[in-house]
Design a protein around this motif. Structure first.
Motif, PDB file in Angstrom:
ATOM      1  N   ALA A  50       0.837  -1.207   0.000  1.00 25.70           N
ATOM      2  CA  ALA A  50       0.000   0.000   0.000  1.00 25.70           C
ATOM      3  C   ALA A  50       0.871   1.255   0.000  1.00 25.70           C
ATOM      4  N   LEU A  51       1.925   1.262   0.791  1.00 28.66           N
ATOM      5  CA  LEU A  51       2.817   2.423   0.823  1.00 28.66           C
ATOM      6  C   LEU A  51       3.524   2.607  -0.517  1.00 28.66           C
ATOM      7  N   LEU A 102      -1.116   9.237   4.676  1.00 30.57           N
ATOM      8  CA  LEU A 102      -1.005   7.998   3.923  1.00 30.57           C
ATOM      9  C   LEU A 102      -2.079   7.013   4.374  1.00 30.57           C
ATOM     10  N   VAL A 103      -2.551   6.206   3.450  1.00 31.81           N
ATOM     11  CA  VAL A 103      -3.582   5.223   3.731  1.00 31.81           C
ATOM     12  C   VAL A 103      -2.888   3.902   4.025  1.00 31.81           C
ATOM     13  N   GLU A 118       2.507   1.720  -3.426  1.00 32.00           N
ATOM     14  CA  GLU A 118       1.519   2.209  -4.400  1.00 32.00           C
ATOM     15  C   GLU A 118       1.266   3.700  -4.245  1.00 32.00           C
ATOM     16  N   GLN A 119       1.587   4.259  -3.057  1.00 35.87           N
ATOM     17  CA  GLN A 119       1.415   5.691  -2.808  1.00 35.87           C
ATOM     18  C   GLN A 119       2.723   6.457  -3.025  1.00 35.87           C
ATOM     19  N   LEU A 127       5.832  11.297  -4.946  1.00 34.42           N
ATOM     20  CA  LEU A 127       4.631  11.882  -4.343  1.00 34.42           C
ATOM     21  C   LEU A 127       4.878  12.459  -2.950  1.00 34.42           C
ATOM     22  N   HIS A 128       5.955  12.021  -2.286  1.00 34.29           N
ATOM     23  CA  HIS A 128       6.199  12.399  -0.887  1.00 34.29           C
ATOM     24  C   HIS A 128       7.685  12.695  -0.675  1.00 34.29           C
TER      25      HIS A 128
END
Length: 76
Positions: free
Chosen positions: A10-11, A72-73, A13-14, A43-44
């Protein structure tokens, strides 16, 4: 129990690069042998969350709330 692969996926993918490590030498010495690092990407760019802890669970307990606070999700 947290699904570490799901969290790391998930991280990533972000746009976040994630390292989760167990250090055998530090484990033998009885010190904080687990390391979790999440750092920025496209992105970050300014993101850096890191901890060294006695267990994998302790790393996650410290770092996941910090990542959520930064928007972050993270899957449960």
């Amino acid at each position: 129990m947290v699904d570490v692969v799901r969290v790391m996926t998930a991280l990533a993918e972000q746009g976040v690069t994630v390292l989760f490590k167990a250090d055998a030498e530090r484990m033998r010495d009885g010190v904080r042998s687990w390391t979790f690092v999440a750092s920025g990407g496209p992105l970050h760019e300014d993101l850096l969350v890191r901890t060294d802890a006695i267990s994998a669970e302790a790393c996650l307990d410290i770092c996941l709330p910090q990542l959520r606070e930064r928007g972050l999700v993270i899957p449960e």
